[in-house]
Structure formats: C-alpha cells, structure tokens
Design an enzyme around this catalytic site. Structure first.
Site, PDB file in Angstrom:
ATOM      1  N   HIS A 379      -4.805   8.454  20.449  1.00  0.00           N
ATOM      2  CA  HIS A 379      -3.499   7.915  20.826  1.00  0.00           C
ATOM      3  C   HIS A 379      -3.260   7.756  22.330  1.00  0.00           C
ATOM      4  CE1 HIS A 379       0.401   6.531  19.893  1.00  0.00           C
ATOM      5  NE2 HIS A 379       0.664   7.302  18.879  1.00  0.00           N
ATOM      6  N   TYR A 493      12.756  13.127  16.357  1.00  0.00           N
ATOM      7  CA  TYR A 493      12.132  12.151  17.256  1.00  0.00           C
ATOM      8  C   TYR A 493      11.816  10.900  16.454  1.00  0.00           C
ATOM      9  CZ  TYR A 493       8.465  10.675  20.695  1.00  0.00           C
ATOM     10  OH  TYR A 493       7.686  10.024  21.626  1.00  0.00           O
ATOM     11  N   SER A 495       9.991   7.215  17.257  1.00  0.00           N
ATOM     12  CA  SER A 495       9.361   6.511  18.355  1.00  0.00           C
ATOM     13  C   SER A 495       9.750   5.040  18.342  1.00  0.00           C
ATOM     14  CB  SER A 495       7.862   6.773  18.266  1.00  0.00           C
ATOM     15  OG  SER A 495       7.153   5.608  18.284  1.00  0.00           O
ATOM     16  N   THR A 506       6.467   3.925  24.987  1.00  0.00           N
ATOM     17  CA  THR A 506       7.482   4.150  23.964  1.00  0.00           C
ATOM     18  C   THR A 506       8.681   4.841  24.591  1.00  0.00           C
ATOM     19  OG1 THR A 506       6.487   6.288  23.426  1.00  0.00           O
ATOM     20  CG2 THR A 506       5.853   4.416  22.045  1.00  0.00           C
TER      21      THR A 506
END
Ligand code: NAG
Ligand code: NAG
Ligand code: NAG
Ligand code: NAG
Ligand code: NAG
Length: 662
Positions: A379, A493, A495, A506
């Site tokens: 990632h 959270y 994104s 992001t």
C-alpha cells in the site's frame, strides 16, 4: 464477497450458451494472430496522452487552521464525554493561539517551495515506510475479480491476466493509457468531443479545459509504481526499489519461485502461447511444497525481515533476491481450490500461509486452481484509485479480448530453457528463521476472524428512492451494528481519495457525527419516544451531514491529514509536541476501531483488509445497484467478526424498515 450469489445465477444461465459463445469468441479471434502490432501490444490507444493533465492539476489545498480545528472538534464531539471534550477544546484553543500558528506558517512555506508535489506526499510515504508492522493483514489489501463460468481454467485465466497486464503496462509506459478523469456528468464529458478539445489545449492549461466540462482529471503519478517496483525492508524505514530495464516476471507455485521473460529484447510482449507454455511447465513441475519458502519472511516484522535479508545476501542470495525485486510483477499460482467457500477465498487472497506469496511486491496476481483470480497489493506506493483502474482495465480486456483460449492448451511447446528457477541457498540459520516465522504467521492468521455479509435487494437504487446517500447508509449501519454490540460510538475511519489534486493521496472521512449518534441511540432505546417518521427524518439528516463530509474530504477539506502533517513537521523541526497532540483524545480518535473502505466496481467480486488496531474491525464494503456487501475482519481474542456481522445484518434490516415507512 457480494456478487457471489448473483454471479451464481448468472453462471447457470450462461452455461446454456457457453458453447455457442465460445465458438463466437474463437471465430472472431482466429482472424487476428498475435504479432508486434499496436493492437496486440497495447490495451487501448488514448487520443489524450496519459500525463496530459498532470502539469496543470491543482495542488492539494492546506485547509485553514480554524477549519481544521472546528472539523476536529466536530469529529470528537460524538465520541468524547463532556470532561474529555472540555480538555480537548482547551488544547485546541491553545494550539490556535500559539504553537499551531507557527507550525502552520512553516507548513505553508514548505509547501510553497514544493510546487511539484503535495504537502502530504512525503509524510504519508514515511508513515507507511517507517511502520515496522508486517505487511499482510496490517496493510496489504486484496481484490478478487468477478468470476465467469468459462474462466475456471487456471492456465487460461492466468495467461490472459498476464498478457492483459503487460498490455496495460506497455500502454502506460508509452503514455497512451487514457488519463483517469472523474466525470461529474458523464453524458456530457465522457465523449469524443471532450477528448478532442482537451487534447488540443496545452498541458499547462488542459485541466481548466476539462473543468469547463465539469470533468476532473485525476493524478496519474502513482500508476508508474504499479510495475517494476517492490518495497525493500530496511532498518527503521523501508524503501521502494524500481528498475525499468528488466523483461521478466516472477511466478511462484508451492513456495518455489520461477522467472521468465515476457518481453523480448525490443520490448515486445512474447506471444501468449509462449507465455502459457512457460506457465504450463511451472504448473507441471511436481516438486513438493517448499516449506522453507523465503516468501514467508515478507510476512514478518520489517526490521526482522531486513536482518534476515542481510543474512540471505551474506550467504549468497543477492542475485536471486534481485531477480524477484526487479520483476515487472509477481504471479502466485495456488494449488488450492476455492469452490464455493467464501471464507477460504477471502483468507487465501488476504493472507494465506505466506509460503506462496511475496508481500513486498507492489502487487501480485494470485490465481487459484479453479481459476479464481485477484490481487494482493502493497500500500505504500499508491491507493485504491490507481489499483482499481488497473484492475478494471485488465478485467475488461480478458473478458472482451482474451488472447489465449482453452483449445490453445493442446499445442503448447514448453521450452524449459526459457524458465529460470530461482533457487535460494539456505543455511541452518535461515531455515530456522523461516520455520519460526512460518509458525508465528500461522498463529497470527489463526487468530484472525473473517466474515462477510451480503444484503440483497437493498442497494444503490433503493437508497436513491429514499433520497439518501448509499454510502451514508452503509456507514450508519456500521456504527449502529457496533452500538447494538457495545452501546457507544467509536472512532471510525473512512478513506476518501484526494486524487483530484497533484500527488493527492487520501483524506479521512469521520463518519461518526452527532446525527448518526442520535439515530443509533434512538434505534436501540426501547423507551424511545421518537416516532418512526421522526427517526426517518433523522436518517435523512445523517445522510446530508455525511455527504457534506464526503464532499469536503474529496476537496482536501478534512482535518486528519492537516493535523498529521503539522505533527510530522513539529517532529522534524525537533520542537516540543503541543498539547493537542499529547492529548489522550487525539490518540483515541486515531485508534480506529472501525476502519472502513470501499471499492465498488462490477469487476470486483470481493475486497478487504485487516483491522488497523488489535481491537478493531477491518471493513471492506461494496455498493451495487441492488446489493450491499461487506467483508469484516477482527482478531478473535479481542473482537468477534461474526457477532459484528450478525449485528450488521440486524442494523441494515432496522434501517431499511425505517426508510420504508411511509
Ligand atoms: C465543560 O463542559 C460543561 C458542559 O458539560 C460546561 O458547562 C462547562 O462550562 C465546560 N467547562 C469549560 C472550562 O469549558
Ligand atoms: C518502472 O521503474 C522506473 C524507475 O526505474 C519508473 O520510472 C517507471 O515509471 C516504472 N514503471 C513503469 C510502468 O515503467
Ligand atoms: C536494473 O537492472 C539492470 C539489469 O540487471 C542493472 O544493470 C541495473 O544496475 C539495475 N538498476 C538498479 C537501479 O538497480
Ligand atoms: C528454446 O529456447 C532456446 C533458448 O532460448 C532456443 O535456442 C531454442 O530454440 C528453444 N527451443 C524451442 C523448441 O523453441
Ligand atoms: C456542510 O458543511 C458546511 C461547511 O463546512 C457547513 O457550514 C454546513 O453546516 C454543513 N451542513 C451540514 C448539513 O452538515
């Protein structure tokens, strides 16, 4: 996850037509033999060059400090008690009148000097690359392609995926991959006219031309990291290694690694039959499973892996490691069949036993014995938008233009001298380390719980008829499910891409609001005096607040990245940390119990990731026209994914019932 069920119906229907369809494909394809023509070598030739809009993309804005402060407090309100909130307010006020001003000024100045990038780029890379936690489950997400009846042959499927990936890569390298554009009104701007006009406008202004069509070109800088890239473990901070000069891919099977060239000296893609022949001889290699697969080490803590890697280099593995690191991409061929076992499928693509994986690679294509295919990706180098674009283009290409067919298998001539088996030299120490890590990984993955939920008949269409945002409904359901379980709201959270800006990554949407808290409380309180009609209005209010937050986040107007960058700058300047960051409540809101992300596309059957904190849930979800789906993960010793899924089911039903109220 989701479309598994509808997919099944589709398969049954499709089976009838299979032979005629197959014949049709063969006929259309037989006229076109593979060669070095553009039609074979490139996925699609865009009129507008890939990087055409890049120079004129707007820069990611740094929000006003007061806006950040207000947004931060708004996000804290529903999750803190009054005392905690009071303390946090006082820290925020102090920050606004003192250290914050100085830090923000320094951030703005630094940003002015770095016009080629965004203020978040470097701190965000550092955040990923400095984290020492293992990559699988903690960071690497997975995506599985929707499966069609005719593609259950592993060799056919993987050959086509490799050929299409190479066609995509070559188009990207040649600058003829169509730039990604977000069309606010696709009918108006996703047109030839749009392409012709924007192409005529020079790069330095082209973004403005697109904007006149209400179309927003997206940042394309991450796409180059998809290929020929790998993350190398280093002590304290990893780095990304890239090498464009190589022509091979690496394929693993049963923990053995093989390399073969897929491009010729001039850079043309090898004929699909030759690629298939190499793959076939790998599939025919009946070596037993390699229990000392070095791949296992890519699932370890990063400093540990770094030290182990130095040891591997010391004992003579420099070249074999380089072969893997410099490969165009990685392919993992699994012996397992998934059949209809969805949990097995999720686990296989999310973590497996790591023997047949290399988690450091920017992405790996995984293909099971029964032709289920997908990717697991690292990632740090990029985000969902770039990965999804690759994923969708490749899916479209293998569906519309498969270059290799089941009947081609018969005449494959394998040439073993083309295939280079990557053999590691391992001493007792190295074998011991691998065995130990293998055991640890097994324990960790056994502690991971995985579950999923598919809600049929409630999807985008129904949400639209209720006049609410489907994403808002999804997020409300996630919170309600947790509220049913534990009776309070938790840091959450979601994104949101900021790819509309140059080098944007992001922003975090904080979907927990006073509005959602009120609904969660009302729907779980048996003594609630609120009527269904009133609760329905409250849900509509949730949706409005959520849409507002989403719109702001996509415009770079959240608070998370700004505060993160200020804290990061403070540390880089070696200044004492202001109270706002030392606040327990700051730590709390960043301990995201519910970590959520969505990638909705008809090319995706399933997608997900692990929890980001020990006691949290990782929730990958998807919204389709008539269906909602989620894949949930948790660590068994802390939280139960299956309990959560039960509550989530209940939450959807409850919300749906309220919304159906006339
Ligand atoms: C703390 O919060 C309460 C409300 O719960 C409020 O009445 C009080 O004025 C606050 N104190 C400070 C110092 O802001
Ligand atoms: C491959 O690596 C090089 C760095 O050597 C990079 O510039 C390039 O964009 C990468 N990606 C592709 C698709 O070639
Ligand atoms: C890339 O690979 C080529 C061929 O193996 C090698 O000569 C070159 O040094 C490599 N570049 C880097 C940056 O490692
Ligand atoms: C196999 O590959 C070698 C070297 O790449 C080549 O010389 C040979 O002609 C190939 N054999 C066949 C049958 O294609
Ligand atoms: C939407 O956001 C704006 C600006 O941040 C704010 O003024 C407004 O009150 C918000 N509306 C809702 C419904 O939350």
């Amino acid at each position: 996850m989701l479309s598994l069920t509808i997919q099944q119906k589709w398969i049954n229907r499709k089976l009838v037509n299979r032979d005629t369809m197959f014949l049709a494909i063969c006929l259309s394809r037989s006229t076109l033999a593979w060669n070095n023509s553009d039609e074979c070598q490139y996925i699609k030739q865009s009129k507008v060059p890939t990087m055409h809009f890049q120079p004129s993309l707007p820069r990611l804005p740094i929000p006003k400090l007061e806006d950040t402060a207000n947004r931060y407090l708004n996000a804290q309100r529903p999750i803190l008690n009054n005392d905690q909130l009071n303390t946090t307010i006082s820290y925020v006020n102090k920050f606004l009148s003192d250290e914050g001003l100085m830090l923000n000024k320094a951030l703005l100045e630094e940003n002015k000097k770095n016009k080629h990038t965004s203020y978040i780029t470097e701190p965000w890379f550092d955040m990923y690359l400095k984290d020492r936690k293992p990559l699988p489950i903690n960071y690497n997400p997975f995506l599985v392609f929707t499966q069609e009846s005719s593609d259950n042959n592993q060799l056919v499927k993987i050959t086509n995926l490799i050929v299409s990936s190479l066609r995509f890569m070559k188009s990207l390298r040649a600058g003829i991959l169509e730039p990604e554009v977000y069309h606010l009104n696709p009918k108006k701007s996703d047109t030839e006219l749009f392409r012709t006009i924007t192409n005529l406008v020079p790069s330095s202004l082209s973004w403005y031309a697109a904007y006149l069509f209400k179309a927003f070109p997206l940042d394309m800088s991450q796409y180059h990291n998809l290929f020929n890239s790998t993350r190398l473990p280093e002590l304290g901070k990893d780095r990304i290694y890239q090498n464009t000069s190589e022509k091979h891919i690496v394929v693993s099977r049963r923990g053995h690694f093989y390399a073969f060239n897929v491009l010729d000296e001039a850079g043309y893609i090898h004929p699909p039959k030759e690629i298939a022949a190499c793959l076939k001889s790998i599939l025919d290699d009946n070596r037993p499973i390699n229990i000392h697969s070095v791949g296992v080490l890519t699932a370890s803590e990063r400093d540990f892996w770094c030290r182990a890697r130095y040891h591997l280099i010391d004992i003579g593995n420099r070249d074999v490691l380089k072969k893997i690191d410099s490969a165009l991409f990685m392919v993992n061929l699994d012996d397992d069949v998934m059949q209809d076992n969805k949990s097995k499928l999720i686990r296989n693509f999310l973590h497996s036993d790591a023997i047949n994986r290399w988690f450091d690679k920017s992405f790996s294509i995984i293909c099971t014995k029964d032709g289920y295919a997908g990717i697991n990706f690292e990632h740090s180098w990029g985000d969902g938008v770039a990965v999804l674009r690759y994923f969708q283009d490749v899916k479209k290409d293998i569906t519309e233009k498969p270059w290799f067919h089941p009947h081609d298998i018969e005449n494959l001539k394998a040439n073993n001298s083309d295939i280079h088996r990557i053999e590691f030299v391992l001493d007792t120490k190295a074998k011991g380390i691998i065995a130990e890590e293998s055991k640890k990984y097994k324990q960790r993955t056994q502690n991971l719980a995985v579950d999923y939920l598919i809600i049929e008949g409630f999807g985008k269409n129904e949400c639209k008829s209720f006049n609410v945002s489907p994403d808002a409904i999804m997020q409300l359901a996630f919170q309600l499910a947790f509220y049913m379980q534990e009776g309070h709201m938790v840091p959450t959270y979601e994104s949101c891409s900021t790819a509309a800006f140059k080098h944007g990554r992001t922003e975090t949407i904080r979907p927990v609001t006073l509005e959602t808290k009120a609904v969660c409380s009302a729907l779980t309180d048996k003594n609630s005096k609120l009527s269904t009609a009133e609760i329905k209005n409250m849900i509509v209010a949730c949706s409005k607040a959520h849409s507002n937050l989403t719109k702001n986040a996509a415009m770079g107007q959240g608070f998370d990245r700004h505060l993160f960058a200020l804290k990061n700058l403070c540390q880089r300047l070696n200044k004492p940390l202001p109270d706002i960051f030392k606040d327990k409540s700051y730590e709390y809101i960043n301990h995201n119990i519910l970590s959520t992300s969505t990638l909705s596309s008809s090319a995706v059957m399933a997608g997900g990731f692990g929890p980001v904190v020990d006691d949290g849930y990782g929730i990958g979800y998807m919204i389709q026209d008539k269906l909602l789906g989620s894949i949930v993960t948790s660590y068994q010793d802390k939280r139960s994914a299956s309990d959560y899924i039960k509550n989530l089911d209940e939450a959807f039903k409850t919300i749906n019932k309220v919304m159906l109220h006339k």
